[in-house]
Write an enzyme that holds these catalytic residues in place. Structure first.
Site, PDB file in Angstrom:
ATOM      1  N   HIS A 136       2.671  -3.663   6.879  1.00  0.00           N
ATOM      2  CA  HIS A 136       1.742  -2.562   6.600  1.00  0.00           C
ATOM      3  C   HIS A 136       1.784  -1.550   7.749  1.00  0.00           C
ATOM      4  CE1 HIS A 136      -0.834  -4.591   3.410  1.00  0.00           C
ATOM      5  NE2 HIS A 136      -0.108  -5.596   3.850  1.00  0.00           N
ATOM      6  N   HIS A 175       0.863  -1.183   0.000  1.00  0.00           N
ATOM      7  CA  HIS A 175       0.000   0.000   0.000  1.00  0.00           C
ATOM      8  C   HIS A 175       0.901   1.235   0.000  1.00  0.00           C
ATOM      9  CE1 HIS A 175      -3.182  -2.856   1.687  1.00  0.00           C
ATOM     10  NE2 HIS A 175      -3.346  -2.684   0.386  1.00  0.00           N
ATOM     11  N   GLU A 186       2.021   3.747   2.866  1.00  0.00           N
ATOM     12  CA  GLU A 186       2.529   3.211   4.132  1.00  0.00           C
ATOM     13  C   GLU A 186       4.059   3.300   4.150  1.00  0.00           C
ATOM     14  OE1 GLU A 186       0.502  -0.602   4.288  1.00  0.00           O
ATOM     15  OE2 GLU A 186      -1.448   0.391   4.188  1.00  0.00           O
ATOM     16  N   ARG A 189      -3.165   4.714  -2.155  1.00  0.00           N
ATOM     17  CA  ARG A 189      -2.986   3.371  -1.593  1.00  0.00           C
ATOM     18  C   ARG A 189      -2.688   2.298  -2.654  1.00  0.00           C
ATOM     19  NH1 ARG A 189      -5.327  -0.218   2.553  1.00  0.00           N
ATOM     20  NH2 ARG A 189      -6.356  -2.021   1.621  1.00  0.00           N
ATOM     21  N   GLU A 226       0.873  -4.514  11.206  1.00  0.00           N
ATOM     22  CA  GLU A 226       0.416  -3.132  11.025  1.00  0.00           C
ATOM     23  C   GLU A 226       1.239  -2.307  12.006  1.00  0.00           C
ATOM     24  OE1 GLU A 226      -1.738  -2.000   8.860  1.00  0.00           O
ATOM     25  OE2 GLU A 226      -2.926  -3.745   8.242  1.00  0.00           O
TER      26      GLU A 226
HETATM   27 ZN   LIG Z   1      -1.713  -1.729   4.103  1.00  0.00          ZN
END
Ligand SMILES: [Zn+2]
Length: 413
Positions: free
Chosen positions: A303, A172, A175, A230, A379
């Site tokens: 992420h 993404h 990020e 994204r 994340e």
């Molecule tokens: Zn992501």
């Protein structure tokens, strides 16, 4: 020195919607980041239409949005509860700092963000310092023709002789902290191999494949045009909206509903068919080739944001991996290791039941089709205060604590 952010701040036009004219950079001055809750099945689709960007890409208990000043009232009117995460997203972007001029790989690399070309140069220079136990690797080509580029690292057994550790970053585009973090992994493994016994032990045990930017077109677009982009930059004939979500495009349970969007304008657009994003095809063949040769011991998809360690499955909230308990034990130890560095707290669990449903996602694919022993999504920082726009001052703390999590995992898988 480059001053992408300064030039963006000079644009005085506030866009009502975020569809820039060619080469015009989106100016987020005055845009707000909001965390909203609402009732009813149409709430999310209504606020998505009003927002410049949806930051949380699944059906969780709240939605984080970036909203232009003239749409704030409309969004909050729909919400039963709303919190302001940022009063001025444009000002937040300034906290990311300017890119620094390129320097040969040293730890100061991890104190600022960098351009795409400098990231490629970082990999080349790092590899050039360790030619006997690293190589530049590729995994296919992006929509716009960029090569997905990474680095392979091995130890005393020789190249390709041990179970694979496969790590993907920046699928993404917005990020950015994930690029820095995956590069830090490679930097630690190579530069500390001879001086740190714990690192030598894991490098001698595994064969590492680290891909810091698997969505290069999207990443470049976040630097030239829209910092909060994204997806990839793929078009579709039925719509003027651009981009597929490469992490909703993997060819496993892609067709299941509820964990991705069929709308090309959505942040989670799954594409017209599984693996119809060229970036995804490159990653699929990389997974297949490792599966068919040395096997994948651990797959990580890095992420941001939210501070989670998640494992399969994304497509079904009731299903558990057959080694769910082992996934949990290893994730729990990693979360403890991360917390031990600066106190950062992570939440762990199977992804669908812990965060939200995702279909066609990487870790479901690597777990089932790729036959990886362990598959995790990280994340990274934070929990929404800065979101994707983590200040430069947080790069080094984030990469250091996440490294502690990775090392903990490598000692247990
Ligand atoms: Zn992501």
């Amino acid at each position: 020195m480059k001053s992408l952010f300064l030039s963006s701040l000079l644009l005085s036009l506030t866009l009502a919607n975020v569809v820039p004219k060619a080469e015009q950079k989106v100016d987020y001055s005055g845009f707000k980041a909001l965390r909203v809750k609402g009732k009813g099945k149409d709430f999310e689709s209504q606020v998505e239409k009003l927002a410049a960007h949806v930051l949380t890409c699944g059906k969780g208990e709240y939605v984080d949005l970036v909203v232009s000043p003239d749409q704030v009232d409309a969004v909050t009117a729909l919400a039963t509860d709303s919190t302001v995460l940022s009063n001025d997203v444009g000002a937040m972007l300034a906290s990311e700092g300017e890119f620094s001029a390129y320097a040969v790989p040293s730890e100061t690399w991890f104190t600022t963000y960098h351009s795409y070309n400098d990231h490629l140069q970082f990999l080349r220079d790092l590899q050039a310092g360790y030619t006997s136990n690293s190589a530049i690797i590729t995994a296919g080509t992006s929509v716009q023709g960029r090569t997905l580029t990474g680095i392979q690292i091995w130890g005393s057994g020789g190249r390709g002789s041990k179970p694979a550790i496969l790590i993907h970053g920046t699928v993404h585009a917005r990020e950015w902290i994930t690029t820095m973090t995956t590069e830090y992994f490679a930097w630690q493994l190579l530069t500390k191999y001879n001086s740190d016994a714990a690192i030598k032990a894991v490098v001698d045990k595994f064969d590492f494949y680290i891909m810091p930017i698997v969505n290069p077109d999207g990443f470049v677009y976040t630097q030239t045009t829209d910092r909060l982009w994204r997806k990839n930059r793929q078009t579709v004939s039925s719509s003027s909206c651009v981009g597929r979500d490469i992490n909703r495009n993997w060819p496993y349970k892609w067709e299941v509903t509820g964990g991705a969007s069929t709308s090309p304008c959505s942040e989670t657009y799954k594409g017209l068919a599984p693996s119809d994003a060229p970036e995804n095809r490159g990653l699929v063949s990389q997974v297949q080739s490792l599966k068919n040769s040395r096997g994948i011991r651990l797959y990580l998809d890095i992420h941001s944001y939210g501070q989670y360690i998640l494992w399969p499955y994304g497509y079904n909230c009731n299903l558990r991996a057959e080694n769910d308990a082992a996934h949990r034990t290893i994730a729990s130890a990693a979360a403890t290791a991360i917390r031990g560095v600066f106190g950062t707290a992570y939440t762990i669990g199977p992804s669908c039941s812990t965060l939200y449903a995702t279909t066609g996602s990487s870790t479901d694919y690597t777990d089932v089709t790729g036959n990886a022993t362990y598959s995790y999504t990280y994340e990274l920082r934070d929990k929404g205060t800065n979101g994707f726009v983590l200040p430069a001052s947080q790069i080094q703390p984030t990469v250091r604590e996440t490294w502690a999590g990775l090392l903990s995992m490598l000692q247990r898988v």
